[in-house]
Design an enzyme around this catalytic site. Structure first.
Site, PDB file in Angstrom:
ATOM      1  CB  SER A 124     107.222  33.155 104.138  1.00  0.00           C
ATOM      2  OG  SER A 124     106.052  32.778 103.481  1.00  0.00           O
ATOM      3  CE1 TYR A 148     110.751  29.992 100.650  1.00  0.00           C
ATOM      4  CE2 TYR A 148     108.416  29.873 101.155  1.00  0.00           C
ATOM      5  CZ  TYR A 148     109.552  30.618 100.947  1.00  0.00           C
ATOM      6  OH  TYR A 148     109.494  31.986 101.060  1.00  0.00           O
ATOM      7  CE  LYS A 152     111.955  32.159 103.384  1.00  0.00           C
ATOM      8  NZ  LYS A 152     113.155  32.966 103.216  1.00  0.00           N
ATOM      9  CG  LEU A 199      96.924  35.037  90.810  1.00  0.00           C
ATOM     10  CD1 LEU A 199      96.258  33.986  89.933  1.00  0.00           C
ATOM     11  CD2 LEU A 199      95.956  35.496  91.900  1.00  0.00           C
ATOM     12  CG  ASP A 294      96.946  26.645  96.834  1.00  0.00           C
ATOM     13  OD1 ASP A 294      98.132  26.850  97.159  1.00  0.00           O
ATOM     14  OD2 ASP A 294      96.491  26.923  95.704  1.00  0.00           O
TER      15      ASP A 294
HETATM   16  P1  NAD Z   1     114.048  36.141  94.437  1.00  0.00           P
HETATM   17  O1  NAD Z   1     114.307  34.726  94.046  1.00  0.00           O
HETATM   18  O2  NAD Z   1     113.618  37.094  93.393  1.00  0.00           O
HETATM   19  O3  NAD Z   1     115.319  36.749  95.176  1.00  0.00           O
HETATM   20  C1  NAD Z   1     116.202  35.975  95.938  1.00  0.00           C
HETATM   21  C2  NAD Z   1     117.620  36.297  95.472  1.00  0.00           C
HETATM   22  O4  NAD Z   1     118.530  35.534  96.259  1.00  0.00           O
HETATM   23  C3  NAD Z   1     117.864  35.940  94.011  1.00  0.00           C
HETATM   24  O5  NAD Z   1     118.422  37.058  93.355  1.00  0.00           O
HETATM   25  C4  NAD Z   1     118.852  34.778  94.074  1.00  0.00           C
HETATM   26  O6  NAD Z   1     119.738  34.777  92.982  1.00  0.00           O
HETATM   27  C5  NAD Z   1     119.552  35.033  95.398  1.00  0.00           C
HETATM   28  N1  NAD Z   1     120.117  33.857  96.063  1.00  0.00           N
HETATM   29  C6  NAD Z   1     119.499  32.687  96.372  1.00  0.00           C
HETATM   30  N2  NAD Z   1     120.351  31.878  97.029  1.00  0.00           N
HETATM   31  C7  NAD Z   1     121.529  32.545  97.141  1.00  0.00           C
HETATM   32  C8  NAD Z   1     122.784  32.242  97.714  1.00  0.00           C
HETATM   33  N3  NAD Z   1     123.029  31.062  98.293  1.00  0.00           N
HETATM   34  N4  NAD Z   1     123.767  33.172  97.653  1.00  0.00           N
HETATM   35  C9  NAD Z   1     123.557  34.361  97.051  1.00  0.00           C
HETATM   36  N5  NAD Z   1     122.379  34.710  96.493  1.00  0.00           N
HETATM   37  C10 NAD Z   1     121.387  33.808  96.534  1.00  0.00           C
HETATM   38  O7  NAD Z   1     112.969  36.087  95.625  1.00  0.00           O
HETATM   39  P2  NAD Z   1     112.147  37.263  96.309  1.00  0.00           P
HETATM   40  O8  NAD Z   1     110.728  37.117  95.912  1.00  0.00           O
HETATM   41  O9  NAD Z   1     112.841  38.551  96.125  1.00  0.00           O
HETATM   42  O10 NAD Z   1     112.242  36.793  97.821  1.00  0.00           O
HETATM   43  C11 NAD Z   1     113.246  37.267  98.697  1.00  0.00           C
HETATM   44  C12 NAD Z   1     113.122  36.531 100.009  1.00  0.00           C
HETATM   45  O11 NAD Z   1     111.796  36.695 100.517  1.00  0.00           O
HETATM   46  C13 NAD Z   1     113.347  35.021  99.889  1.00  0.00           C
HETATM   47  O12 NAD Z   1     114.031  34.581 101.039  1.00  0.00           O
HETATM   48  C14 NAD Z   1     111.932  34.469  99.883  1.00  0.00           C
HETATM   49  O13 NAD Z   1     111.881  33.150 100.381  1.00  0.00           O
HETATM   50  C15 NAD Z   1     111.206  35.441 100.799  1.00  0.00           C
HETATM   51  N6  NAD Z   1     109.757  35.508 100.553  1.00  0.00           N
HETATM   52  C16 NAD Z   1     109.288  35.770  99.300  1.00  0.00           C
HETATM   53  C17 NAD Z   1     107.912  35.811  99.059  1.00  0.00           C
HETATM   54  C18 NAD Z   1     107.364  36.071  97.686  1.00  0.00           C
HETATM   55  O14 NAD Z   1     106.185  35.765  97.443  1.00  0.00           O
HETATM   56  N7  NAD Z   1     108.112  36.648  96.757  1.00  0.00           N
HETATM   57  C19 NAD Z   1     107.019  35.587 100.110  1.00  0.00           C
HETATM   58  C20 NAD Z   1     107.521  35.329 101.377  1.00  0.00           C
HETATM   59  C21 NAD Z   1     108.903  35.305 101.599  1.00  0.00           C
HETATM   60  N1  UFG Z   2      96.516  30.597  91.893  1.00  0.00           N
HETATM   61  C1  UFG Z   2      95.714  30.216  90.808  1.00  0.00           C
HETATM   62  N2  UFG Z   2      96.340  29.951  89.628  1.00  0.00           N
HETATM   63  C2  UFG Z   2      97.681  30.050  89.457  1.00  0.00           C
HETATM   64  C3  UFG Z   2      98.480  30.453  90.556  1.00  0.00           C
HETATM   65  C4  UFG Z   2      97.863  30.708  91.758  1.00  0.00           C
HETATM   66  O1  UFG Z   2      94.509  30.116  90.931  1.00  0.00           O
HETATM   67  O2  UFG Z   2      98.173  29.779  88.338  1.00  0.00           O
HETATM   68  C5  UFG Z   2      95.858  30.909  93.179  1.00  0.00           C
HETATM   69  C6  UFG Z   2      96.307  30.026  94.324  1.00  0.00           C
HETATM   70  O3  UFG Z   2      95.516  28.840  94.357  1.00  0.00           O
HETATM   71  C7  UFG Z   2      96.104  30.943  95.523  1.00  0.00           C
HETATM   72  C8  UFG Z   2      96.389  32.332  94.978  1.00  0.00           C
HETATM   73  O4  UFG Z   2      96.253  32.212  93.558  1.00  0.00           O
HETATM   74  O5  UFG Z   2      94.753  30.904  95.930  1.00  0.00           O
HETATM   75  C9  UFG Z   2      97.797  32.826  95.287  1.00  0.00           C
HETATM   76  O6  UFG Z   2      98.744  31.856  94.874  1.00  0.00           O
HETATM   77  P1  UFG Z   2     100.311  32.178  94.766  1.00  0.00           P
HETATM   78  O7  UFG Z   2     100.971  30.951  94.235  1.00  0.00           O
HETATM   79  O8  UFG Z   2     100.517  33.435  94.028  1.00  0.00           O
HETATM   80  O9  UFG Z   2     100.715  32.465  96.279  1.00  0.00           O
HETATM   81  P2  UFG Z   2     100.596  31.551  97.580  1.00  0.00           P
HETATM   82  O10 UFG Z   2      99.695  32.254  98.533  1.00  0.00           O
HETATM   83  O11 UFG Z   2     100.282  30.165  97.247  1.00  0.00           O
HETATM   84  O12 UFG Z   2     102.087  31.558  98.120  1.00  0.00           O
HETATM   85  C10 UFG Z   2     102.874  32.748  98.188  1.00  0.00           C
HETATM   86  C11 UFG Z   2     104.346  32.391  97.985  1.00  0.00           C
HETATM   87  C12 UFG Z   2     104.823  31.546  99.128  1.00  0.00           C
HETATM   88  C13 UFG Z   2     104.566  32.255 100.425  1.00  0.00           C
HETATM   89  C14 UFG Z   2     103.099  32.597 100.546  1.00  0.00           C
HETATM   90  C15 UFG Z   2     102.832  33.402 101.786  1.00  0.00           C
HETATM   91  O13 UFG Z   2     104.501  31.671  96.773  1.00  0.00           O
HETATM   92  O14 UFG Z   2     106.215  31.357  99.009  1.00  0.00           O
HETATM   93  O15 UFG Z   2     102.683  33.372  99.414  1.00  0.00           O
HETATM   94  O16 UFG Z   2     103.682  34.490 101.839  1.00  0.00           O
HETATM   95  F1  UFG Z   2     104.913  31.439 101.432  1.00  0.00           F
END
Ligand code: NAD
Ligand code: UFG
Length: 331
Positions: A124, A148, A152, A199, A294
């Protein structure tokens, strides 16, 4: 390749499953549904026109993980499984470290035992901490502000050490920026339980009338309109990046890190206004206090992925907002 998708029923994993099938790979999904629902599998099957092999498994269980690898003879793994809510990780650090670290250790142990040598890991942009310079490049310093993020960074370190110790091993660490959007079919997308933290899912709940208004967290940041700026990327573009990454991993050895973002920053108000315009729907909002933790701005230098993987994002912010709504209004 025959590829295991841990966490493949989740938001990013489900979209990646489809792109991998399109590219001709065989996939197997393993998930414990801690943050997803079994009906996603039906939707994936419907989109790809074939039943995908699925195993309900918790990757923190070492024996079950080893058994899966013994049965399935994978060529590669894409490791999505993990808990991902920043705020929750501060109140439940033990659960986060256990889930996110134990699962990785079990997977690399099983990979070593069954001679599976190619891995792509979901990292991430959060590992860059508070950016000192933008855009963010892969070689810039890392740091974290919450458990979290530490999981990572620790996973990146574990995978780097494991790769150094095993010359056959190939790892690609993908640092995602802010994935939004959904598959064009509207069948799969992001559907978090309860009140969303992020967001776009919050905006779609406001647009549906489930929540009254969006809280915009701060309008006094040193950005173009005072609201936070992020690098939003369409989840299908992100999914395609995994196809390139796993194919790259197969042909190379060692560890490589890639940012997956568009390289463009949009503010919270850009997102609200674009969403309203393209979907012709009002999103009431109020300006609220800044949210703890943030940063003002965060966006990628996406040049390395473009040059080395020949990957770049192609979808626009309009596409992201349209597809997010197309999924949310039907689900
Ligand atoms: P998500 O929660 O939708 O998907 C993760 C999946 O992993 C879920 O289906 C959950 O049930 C499964 N899971 C969790 N722990 C498990 C375990 N111990 N065994 C088996 N299954 C398990 O999340 P996502 O948005 O698809 O994210 C996928 C990956 O990308 C995650 O590692 C997350 O940290 C990373 N990531 C996500 C974002 C984002 O904004 N969505 C940003 C940066 C990194
Ligand atoms: N925001 C609002 N109102 C809300 C939610 C978010 O104003 O209700 C704003 C936040 O302050 C930020 C922007 O929208 O400025 C994006 O916020 P998100 O929560 O959607 O995303 P973040 O950038 O905070 O974090 C996300 C994932 C993290 C990841 C990161 C970088 O949640 O897990 O992107 O990949 F680490």
């Amino acid at each position: 390749m025959k590829i295991l998708l841990t966490g493949g029923a989740g938001y990013i994993g489900s979209h990646t499953a489809i792109e991998l099938k399109k590219a001709g790979h065989e996939i197997v999904i393993g998930d414990n549904f801690s943050n997803s629902k079994p009906d996603v599998l039906e939707k994936i099957n419907q989109i790809v026109g074939q039943k995908i092999e699925f195993h309900e498994i918790d990757f923190t269980n070492q024996n079950d993980t080893l058994k899966l690898f013994e049965e399935c003879h994978f060529d590669a793994v894409i490791h999505f499984a993990g808990l991902k809510a920043v705020g929750e990780s501060c109140t439940m650090p033990i659960e986060y470290y256990k889930n996110n670290i134990d699962s990785t250790l079990n997977i690399v142990e099983a990979m070593k035992k069954y001679d599976v040598n190619n891995l792509v890991f979901s990292s991430s942009a959060t590992v860059y901490g508070i950016p000192k310079k933008l855009p963010l490049k892969e070689g810039m310093p890392t740091s974290c502000t919450n458990p979290y993020g530490w999981t990572k960074l620790m996973n990146e370190q574990i995978l780097t050490d494991v790769t150094r110790a095993n010359p056959k091993f190939s790892v690609v660490l993908l640092r995602y920026f802010n994935p939004i959007g959904a598959h064009e079919s509207g069948l799969i997308g992001e559907d978090p339980n309860g009140i969303p933290n992020n967001l776009m899912p919050y905006i779609t709940k406001v647009a549906k009338g489930v929540l009254p208004e969006l809280n915009v967290f701060g309008n006094d940041y040193p950005t173009k309109d005072g609201t936070g700026v992020r690098d939003y990327i369409h989840v299908v573009d992100l999914a395609k990046g995994h196809v390139d990454a796993i194919e790259y991993a197969e042909k190379h050895r060692g560890v490589e890190i890639f940012n997956l973002g568009t390289g463009v920053g949009y503010s919270v108000l850009d997102i609200v206004n674009t969403f309203s315009r393209v979907n012709n729907i009002k999103v009431p909002y109020r300006i609220a206090e800044r949210r703890d933790g943030d940063v003002a701005e965060c966006y990628a230098d996406a040049g390395k992925a473009r040059e080395v993987l020949n990957w770049s994002a192609t979808k626009t912010l309009d596409d992201m907002c349209k597809d997010s709504w197309n999924f949310a209004k039907n689900n």
